[in-house]
Design a protein around this motif. Structure first.
Motif: not given
Length: 171
Positions: A156-157, A164-165, A169-171
């Motif tokens: 899960l972590v 998150w990565v 990255f796509f933001k």
């Protein structure tokens, strides 16, 4: 002796349980005739009806009347009279045979009871062992769940980090 006068009487047995009714016959025993409504001994006390069951008795189970103070040697009057006629030789043989069979059955019962006690003790030991194994099983099962939950947590972590990565990255 052809007089077959009979009377019905109810006499308390030695254990104080239900009264037994039986008939007394004058031709059988003249001593019973005089006091069939409540046979009294020489002490002028009611003589209880008892059964002869001592070892070696010729007629086991034969009823008799005896002094009610028979246990106290200083007070008893030695009164004794049979309430039942003597057994025939055949009846004595049958009673002795039945007593022998009873002893055999009592021995078998005692052996079975001893075996039952042994099995019950063994069951207690096995039950204790079973309880210990259940406890150990529960501990192992809990340990496996903790390990499983831990590996699920790691996954899960890891997924959260990847998410998150990817999100960054796509933001």
């Amino acid at each position: 002796m052809s007089d077959s006068k009979s009377s019905s009487s109810s006499v308390r047995n030695p254990f104080g349980t239900i009264n037994n009714s039986f008939t007394t016959h004058k031709h059988f025993n003249s001593e019973l005739e005089y006091c069939y409504n409540g046979i009294k001994c020489k002490c002028d006390l009611l003589a209880p009806c008892q059964e002869a069951w001592r070892e070696g008795t010729m007629d086991p189970g034969r009823r008799f009347f005896g002094c009610s103070q028979y246990k106290d040697a200083s007070k008893k009057c030695n009164f004794f009279v049979w309430a039942d006629p003597p057994y025939t030789e055949r009846a004595r043989e049958v009673v002795q045979h039945l007593k022998t069979k009873l002893r055999v059955k009592e021995d078998q019962l005692e052996k079975a009871m001893a075996e039952l006690r042994f099995v019950e003790k063994k069951m207690v030991v096995l039950n204790e062992e079973c309880m210990l194994l259940r406890k150990k099983n529960d501990e192992l099962t809990a340990s496996i769940h903790i390990k499983t939950d831990g590996s699920k947590m790691k996954k899960l972590v890891l997924l959260m980090i990847i998410a998150w990565v990817v999100f960054r990255f796509f933001k």
